[in-house]
Design a protein around this motif. Structure first.
Motif, PDB file in Angstrom:
ATOM      1  N   ARG A 188       1.861   6.262  -9.769  1.00 18.49           N
ATOM      2  CA  ARG A 188       1.899   7.875  -9.877  1.00 18.49           C
ATOM      3  C   ARG A 188       3.634   8.312 -10.161  1.00 18.49           C
ATOM      4  NH1 ARG A 188       0.452   9.280  -4.995  1.00 18.49           N
ATOM      5  NH2 ARG A 188      -1.826  10.075  -5.484  1.00 18.49           N
ATOM      6  N   GLU A 189       4.224   7.680  -9.284  1.00 21.48           N
ATOM      7  CA  GLU A 189       5.745   7.709  -9.565  1.00 21.48           C
ATOM      8  C   GLU A 189       6.137   7.416 -10.954  1.00 21.48           C
ATOM      9  OE1 GLU A 189       9.474   9.170  -8.063  1.00 21.48           O
ATOM     10  OE2 GLU A 189       7.166   9.189  -6.892  1.00 21.48           O
ATOM     11  N   ALA A 190       5.857   6.454 -11.299  1.00 27.33           N
ATOM     12  CA  ALA A 190       6.248   5.818 -12.646  1.00 27.33           C
ATOM     13  C   ALA A 190       5.660   6.822 -13.783  1.00 27.33           C
ATOM     14  CB  ALA A 190       5.693   4.509 -12.981  1.00 27.33           C
ATOM     15  N   LEU A 191       4.348   7.446 -13.615  1.00 27.31           N
ATOM     16  CA  LEU A 191       3.747   8.372 -14.472  1.00 27.31           C
ATOM     17  C   LEU A 191       4.401   9.536 -14.575  1.00 27.31           C
ATOM     18  CD1 LEU A 191       0.014   7.504 -14.152  1.00 27.31           C
ATOM     19  CD2 LEU A 191       1.468   6.449 -16.065  1.00 27.31           C
ATOM     20  N   MET A 192       4.847  10.003 -13.454  1.00 26.72           N
ATOM     21  CA  MET A 192       5.287  11.333 -13.291  1.00 26.72           C
ATOM     22  C   MET A 192       6.468  11.375 -13.805  1.00 26.72           C
ATOM     23  SD  MET A 192       4.328  13.310  -9.895  1.00 26.72           S
ATOM     24  CE  MET A 192       5.148  12.214  -8.736  1.00 26.72           C
ATOM     25  N   THR A 193       7.511  10.298 -13.458  1.00 24.53           N
ATOM     26  CA  THR A 193       8.973  10.286 -14.050  1.00 24.53           C
ATOM     27  C   THR A 193       9.264   9.701 -15.127  1.00 24.53           C
ATOM     28  OG1 THR A 193       9.236   8.330 -12.458  1.00 24.53           O
ATOM     29  CG2 THR A 193       9.676  10.573 -11.555  1.00 24.53           C
ATOM     30  N   ASP A 194       8.335   9.193 -15.787  1.00 25.72           N
ATOM     31  CA  ASP A 194       8.284   8.609 -17.041  1.00 25.72           C
ATOM     32  C   ASP A 194       9.250   7.288 -17.032  1.00 25.72           C
ATOM     33  OD1 ASP A 194       8.061   7.763 -19.828  1.00 25.72           O
ATOM     34  OD2 ASP A 194       9.824   8.884 -20.448  1.00 25.72           O
ATOM     35  N   SER A 195       8.842   6.413 -16.064  1.00 28.04           N
ATOM     36  CA  SER A 195       9.646   5.215 -15.564  1.00 28.04           C
ATOM     37  C   SER A 195       9.444   4.045 -16.163  1.00 28.04           C
ATOM     38  CB  SER A 195       9.747   5.294 -14.057  1.00 28.04           C
ATOM     39  OG  SER A 195      10.349   6.600 -13.527  1.00 28.04           O
ATOM     40  N   ILE A 196      10.104   3.029 -16.273  1.00 26.14           N
ATOM     41  CA  ILE A 196       9.718   1.665 -16.304  1.00 26.14           C
ATOM     42  C   ILE A 196       9.592   0.959 -15.128  1.00 26.14           C
ATOM     43  CG2 ILE A 196      10.623  -0.647 -17.279  1.00 26.14           C
ATOM     44  CD1 ILE A 196      12.516   1.078 -19.432  1.00 26.14           C
ATOM     45  N   ILE A 197       8.611   0.034 -14.918  1.00 24.28           N
ATOM     46  CA  ILE A 197       8.432  -0.563 -13.705  1.00 24.28           C
ATOM     47  C   ILE A 197       9.054  -2.026 -13.810  1.00 24.28           C
ATOM     48  CG2 ILE A 197       6.809  -1.487 -12.186  1.00 24.28           C
ATOM     49  CD1 ILE A 197       5.029   0.620 -12.756  1.00 24.28           C
ATOM     50  N   ALA A 198       9.715  -2.433 -12.922  1.00 28.40           N
ATOM     51  CA  ALA A 198      10.384  -3.885 -12.809  1.00 28.40           C
ATOM     52  C   ALA A 198      10.176  -4.586 -11.374  1.00 28.40           C
ATOM     53  CB  ALA A 198      11.950  -3.573 -13.029  1.00 28.40           C
ATOM     54  N   PHE A 199       9.286  -5.677 -11.595  1.00 22.66           N
ATOM     55  CA  PHE A 199       9.002  -6.291 -10.370  1.00 22.66           C
ATOM     56  C   PHE A 199      10.011  -7.453 -10.395  1.00 22.66           C
ATOM     57  CE2 PHE A 199       4.731  -4.770 -11.756  1.00 22.66           C
ATOM     58  CZ  PHE A 199       4.300  -4.341 -10.462  1.00 22.66           C
ATOM     59  N   GLU A 200      10.637  -7.485  -9.119  1.00 23.88           N
ATOM     60  CA  GLU A 200      11.748  -8.498  -8.588  1.00 23.88           C
ATOM     61  C   GLU A 200      10.880  -9.460  -7.756  1.00 23.88           C
ATOM     62  OE1 GLU A 200      16.200  -7.601  -8.267  1.00 23.88           O
ATOM     63  OE2 GLU A 200      15.056  -6.703  -6.514  1.00 23.88           O
ATOM     64  N   GLU A 201      11.014 -10.739  -8.184  1.00 26.87           N
ATOM     65  CA  GLU A 201      10.513 -11.792  -7.610  1.00 26.87           C
ATOM     66  C   GLU A 201      11.475 -12.633  -6.645  1.00 26.87           C
ATOM     67  OE1 GLU A 201       8.383 -15.941  -9.049  1.00 26.87           O
ATOM     68  OE2 GLU A 201       7.824 -13.998 -10.184  1.00 26.87           O
ATOM     69  N   GLU A 202      11.684 -12.491  -5.508  1.00 24.94           N
ATOM     70  CA  GLU A 202      12.582 -13.345  -4.629  1.00 24.94           C
ATOM     71  C   GLU A 202      12.161 -14.804  -4.432  1.00 24.94           C
ATOM     72  OE1 GLU A 202      13.375 -11.065  -1.325  1.00 24.94           O
ATOM     73  OE2 GLU A 202      13.637  -9.235  -2.367  1.00 24.94           O
ATOM     74  N   ASN A 203      10.948 -15.065  -4.410  1.00 24.10           N
ATOM     75  CA  ASN A 203      10.273 -16.237  -4.415  1.00 24.10           C
ATOM     76  C   ASN A 203       8.912 -16.513  -4.847  1.00 24.10           C
ATOM     77  OD1 ASN A 203       8.593 -15.805  -2.127  1.00 24.10           O
ATOM     78  ND2 ASN A 203      10.823 -15.666  -1.076  1.00 24.10           N
ATOM     79  N   GLY A 204       8.548 -17.624  -4.950  1.00 26.49           N
ATOM     80  CA  GLY A 204       6.939 -17.538  -5.242  1.00 26.49           C
ATOM     81  C   GLY A 204       5.915 -17.366  -4.444  1.00 26.49           C
ATOM     82  N   GLY A 205       6.217 -16.948  -3.123  1.00 27.87           N
ATOM     83  CA  GLY A 205       5.209 -16.670  -2.078  1.00 27.87           C
ATOM     84  C   GLY A 205       4.485 -15.526  -2.425  1.00 27.87           C
ATOM     85  N   TRP A 206       4.857 -14.823  -3.439  1.00 26.66           N
ATOM     86  CA  TRP A 206       3.984 -13.590  -3.602  1.00 26.66           C
ATOM     87  C   TRP A 206       2.630 -13.823  -3.947  1.00 26.66           C
ATOM     88  CZ3 TRP A 206       2.130 -12.374  -8.312  1.00 26.66           C
ATOM     89  CH2 TRP A 206       2.550 -13.120  -9.458  1.00 26.66           C
ATOM     90  N   LYS A 207       2.470 -14.827  -4.918  1.00 28.10           N
ATOM     91  CA  LYS A 207       1.197 -15.263  -5.316  1.00 28.10           C
ATOM     92  C   LYS A 207      -0.002 -15.732  -4.477  1.00 28.10           C
ATOM     93  CE  LYS A 207       3.544 -17.270  -9.468  1.00 28.10           C
ATOM     94  NZ  LYS A 207       3.578 -18.308 -10.478  1.00 28.10           N
ATOM     95  N   GLU A 208       0.562 -16.070  -3.169  1.00 30.16           N
ATOM     96  CA  GLU A 208      -0.597 -16.396  -2.185  1.00 30.16           C
ATOM     97  C   GLU A 208      -0.600 -15.301  -1.473  1.00 30.16           C
ATOM     98  OE1 GLU A 208       2.117 -18.599  -2.846  1.00 30.16           O
ATOM     99  OE2 GLU A 208       0.886 -19.912  -3.995  1.00 30.16           O
ATOM    100  N   ARG A 209       0.313 -14.280  -1.395  1.00 28.34           N
ATOM    101  CA  ARG A 209       0.399 -13.215  -0.409  1.00 28.34           C
ATOM    102  C   ARG A 209      -0.386 -11.990  -0.637  1.00 28.34           C
ATOM    103  NH1 ARG A 209       3.511  -9.375   1.793  1.00 28.34           N
ATOM    104  NH2 ARG A 209       4.724  -9.357  -0.260  1.00 28.34           N
ATOM    105  N   LEU A 210      -0.311 -11.671  -2.125  1.00 22.75           N
ATOM    106  CA  LEU A 210      -0.771 -10.416  -2.529  1.00 22.75           C
ATOM    107  C   LEU A 210      -2.060 -10.679  -3.764  1.00 22.75           C
ATOM    108  CD1 LEU A 210       2.790  -9.072  -3.930  1.00 22.75           C
ATOM    109  CD2 LEU A 210       1.615  -8.445  -1.565  1.00 22.75           C
ATOM    110  N   SER A 211      -2.683  -9.586  -3.516  1.00 25.97           N
ATOM    111  CA  SER A 211      -4.009  -9.585  -4.261  1.00 25.97           C
ATOM    112  C   SER A 211      -3.493  -9.521  -5.960  1.00 25.97           C
ATOM    113  CB  SER A 211      -5.012  -8.756  -4.241  1.00 25.97           C
ATOM    114  OG  SER A 211      -5.973  -8.336  -4.993  1.00 25.97           O
ATOM    115  N   GLN A 212      -3.628 -10.601  -6.775  1.00 28.88           N
ATOM    116  CA  GLN A 212      -3.136 -10.607  -8.267  1.00 28.88           C
ATOM    117  C   GLN A 212      -4.208  -9.414  -9.049  1.00 28.88           C
ATOM    118  OE1 GLN A 212      -1.672 -13.638 -10.210  1.00 28.88           O
ATOM    119  NE2 GLN A 212      -1.600 -15.214  -8.512  1.00 28.88           N
ATOM    120  N   GLY A 213      -5.444  -9.568  -8.495  1.00 24.38           N
ATOM    121  CA  GLY A 213      -6.336  -8.550  -9.180  1.00 24.38           C
ATOM    122  C   GLY A 213      -5.951  -7.097  -8.803  1.00 24.38           C
TER     123      GLY A 213
END
Length: 730
Positions: A305-330
């Motif tokens: 919603r924030e990106a759509l309202m403000t016409d923003s680019i989204i940048a995901f910052e990956e600090e390590n590879g642990g997000w793949k096991e922790r977050l729902s990729q779906g």
């Protein structure tokens, strides 16, 4: 309600909203007049919304009354169009008005735009609550409703049908702008309330720059405050990236992956690209996103919603590879699909330390993916960055007695392949270390310690850290071996000049690391030499713990080895394989499955060694047991022979510093002649003699040395002959 106030000064968000409320005020009055508000004609008009009379139910509208209402509504519709045109004319050339920005970024229809104004009115002036309650025929319904929107915002039956469609569950209003109804099944019920999400309100009133619910995991970077490039190499990447983005297919979701070492300017580069497109950059920390599926879905909805309202680019910052096991990729993929479907100018950036293939990221189908590395600057530029930091000290940096920061800059640039961000952070830390000593200027040791502190890794999971405490003076080996070690250190320090400056690196795809093999009997100084190398190069030293690497499960050893070398590559640490023949032994003839997998592990390890561009040190007592393929991959092979009597005397002397009390009869050359052991055993002899002397409150003498030497020789199974230590025998 008040008409729009006269604009004084800057025409802002609230001024624009009040201008839009002019047609809403007229519309509400029109509905009031059409519904009847004369208490002499309708005695219960004052109780509308609370009381329903029998006459009201049985009342029939005459044709003349219907025609009169139609003419009145047409008059209002004409006034509304005129008011909207006047407001548009007034606000057309004023940039940044939130209402227009929202309509543009979400591509709202006229009916949807009017619905937003209808819902926003109660957030600007609570008097509208009374009007809405009255016109909703329900004093408790103080917000806009589906029924009120359908009656007020359109001029025909077709408009009312369109309104029902636009208020559906899949419409932009319900999906992004309105609070969800209490009962999802009543989304289109006439009495269903219409209330803007709290972030939509703060955006339209221009009272909040970023949704407060995203503050823990999202950072907003405005286009007006973009940074300068840290070095010219980043500008080359920026030019290529601009060309790629400008030529991207219009029917796809553009995804840019920037990878490289921390502090290389990846975020700054995306910030500059967003500013060029006049867009905000929303940087999302994957490590800070909640792992619970429901909370993750909510946060991602707020983000999109924030990106759509403000016409923003989204940048995901990956600090390590642990997000793949922790977050729902779906869930991440579904959210990005919503962003791609509704954003006017979608663009996603993925910022990471390591490269990922397109299939490893949660991207919707049809994404256009482009990846590039933002490498550290070359040695010349790194030296300039170090000197630039020193120049900020002003005249103090060139005052008498100050370190030679020009020479230090070149030395640090050759030793540490740092990014601009790492150099700046290391310099700040060096200033802190200097202040801790009561000094303003950081010394060479401060800068080296601060530089080593920039490494972030998890090598401790597979290896043991060794603090380098030995120097070249402590290393007593033949001059030929010593020269080979010095040459290996210079090879590492000058590799930027040879591989980069002279261009040899462009011809070599692998084998550019510095790999040393130390071979010799136990206790001859191999571990000490590894410490000396680490101290000379200013790098961390980790001894590989075989118990944490070797696994009985097939494939797990290879995985741990890969993780080990990857962490070492990121940190620049030296990997020290003590007893290296245990891992790098000769491959054998395959007689069963165990032999085959053992050979596979050895072959995989050889590949890792050859591809690693850092420093590795292997120590072995049994050089003849090493695989010949490993010997070919070694940069330098240093032999540590058994020390001669002269060398043993030097080792004895080096282990007795100036402050140690000595007896006058202490004869180190005599001991060196009689005790034929390596340096490691000499260390044990000296230490045991020191404790014997201390327990008797005496200085260290020959009696103590002879006694501890006899004990050490007995440990080795060597029984000294009678009179071997005469005239110092007990």
């Amino acid at each position: 309600m008040n008409a729009a106030d006269e604009t004084i000064g800057v025409y802002g968000a609230v001024d624009h909203i009040r201008d839009e409320l002019i047609w809403l005020d007229a519309g509400l009055r029109a509905l009031l007049d059409l519904g009847g508000n004369d208490p002499f004609v309708d005695p219960l008009a004052a109780f509308r919304g609370l009381v329903v009379s029998r006459e009201e139910l049985l009342e029939e509208e005459s044709a003349e009354m219907a025609e009169s209402k139609a003419r009145a509504w047409q008059d209002y519709a004409a006034f509304r169009r005129e008011s909207e045109e006047q407001t548009s004319e007034r606000a057309r050339d004023i940039p940044g008005l939130p209402l227009y920005a929202l309509a543009s970024s979400l591509r709202l229809t006229v009916w949807e735009y009017r619905c937003v104004v209808l819902c926003l009115a109660v957030e600007v002036d609570r008097n509208y609550e009374k009007w809405y309650g009255y016109l909703n025929d329900d004093a408790t319904a103080k917000t806009a409703t589906v029924d009120l929107a359908l009656r007020l915002l359109g001029d025909s039956e077709d408009d009312r049908k369109l309104g029902r469609v636009l208020l559906g569950r899949d419409g932009k209003l319900r999906r992004w702008l309105l609070q969800p109804p209490g009962d999802e099944s009543s989304a289109q019920a006439l009495k269903s309330p219409l209330r803007l999400d709290e972030r939509v309100v703060t955006f339209l009133l221009d009272t909040e720059k970023l949704d407060g619910r995203l503050g823990e995991c999202v950072e907003s970077l405005d286009p007006e405050q973009y940074p300068e490039l840290a070095w010219e190499g980043a500008g080359e990447v920026e030019d290529v990236l601009r060309q790629v983005i400008d030529s991207w297919p219009a029917d796809s979701l553009p995804v840019v992956m920037l990878w490289g070492a921390r502090g290389g300017g990846k975020r700054a580069l995306m910030h500059r690209l967003a500013a060029r497109r006049r867009q905000r950059l929303l940087v999302v920390s994957l490590a800070s996103l909640p792992s619970e599926p429901e909370r993750l879905r909510t946060v991602m909805d707020h983000l999109i919603r924030e990106a759509l309202m403000t016409d923003s680019i989204i940048a995901f910052e990956e600090e390590n590879g642990g997000w793949k096991e922790r977050l729902s990729q779906g869930q991440l993929r579904d959210s990005l699909r919503d962003y791609a479907d509704h954003a006017g100018r979608p663009l996603v950036a993925w910022i990471a330390r390591d490269r990922s293939a397109v299939g490893e990221l949660p991207l919707p189908e049809g994404s256009a993916f482009w990846s590039t590395e933002l490498p550290p600057p070359v040695a010349r530029v790194r030296a300039e960055l170090w000197q630039k930091q020193a120049a900020e000290l002003g005249e103090a940096a060139s005052s008498p007695g100050a370190p030679d920061y020009g020479t230090l800059a070149v030395e640090l640039a050759d030793r540490f392949h740092f990014t601009p961000g790492q150099i700046a952070t290391a310099w700040r830390q060096a200033l802190v270390l200097a202040a801790g000593r009561g000094d303003v200027l950081p010394s060479r040791a401060d800068l080296a310690a601060a530089a080593r502190g920039q490494f972030r890794h998890r090598l401790a999971q597979h290896a043991v850290a060794i603090e380098p405490r030995r120097s070249w003076e402590d290393l007593i080996i033949p001059d030929e071996s010593l020269d080979l070690i010095r040459e290996a250190c210079k090879r590492y320090m000058l590799r930027e000049q040879v591989l980069g400056g002279w261009g040899l690196g462009g011809r070599l795809t692998y084998g550019t690391g510095v790999h040393l093999l130390f071979a010799g009997p136990p206790g001859t100084g191999k571990t000490m030499a590894a410490e000396v190398v680490a101290g000379e190069l200013g790098l961390e030293l980790y001894r590989v713990d075989l118990s944490r690497i070797v696994s009985k499960y097939i494939g797990e050893t290879e995985q741990r080895l890969r993780e080990l070398f990857e962490e070492a590559r990121q940190s620049g640490a030296i990997l020290f394989f003590d007893e290296g023949d245990a891992l790098f032994g000769k491959r054998t003839e395959v007689k069963d499955a165990h032999d085959r997998y053992a050979n596979m592990e050895a072959a995989y390890l050889l590949q890792l060694i050859e591809a690693y561009d850092g420093v590795t040190i292997l120590a072995t007592n049994l050089m003849q047991n090493l695989d010949e393929a490993l010997l070919r991959r070694m940069s330098v092979i240093v032999k540590f022979p058994f020390p001669s009597a002269e060398d043993r005397a030097r080792i004895f002397a080096s282990l007795l510093p100036v402050g140690v009390p000595r007896d006058e009869d202490l004869d180190l050359p005599f001991l060196a002649q009689r005790v034929e052991v390596s340096g490691g055993h000499i260390k044990n002899i000296v230490l045991a003699a020191a404790f014997l002397a201390a327990s008797g409150h005496q200085p260290i003498g020959m009696t103590h040395m002879v006694r501890s030497a006899r004990a050490e020789l007995q440990k080795l199974g060597k029984i000294p002959m009678r009179g071997a230590f005469a005239p110092y025998s007990e």
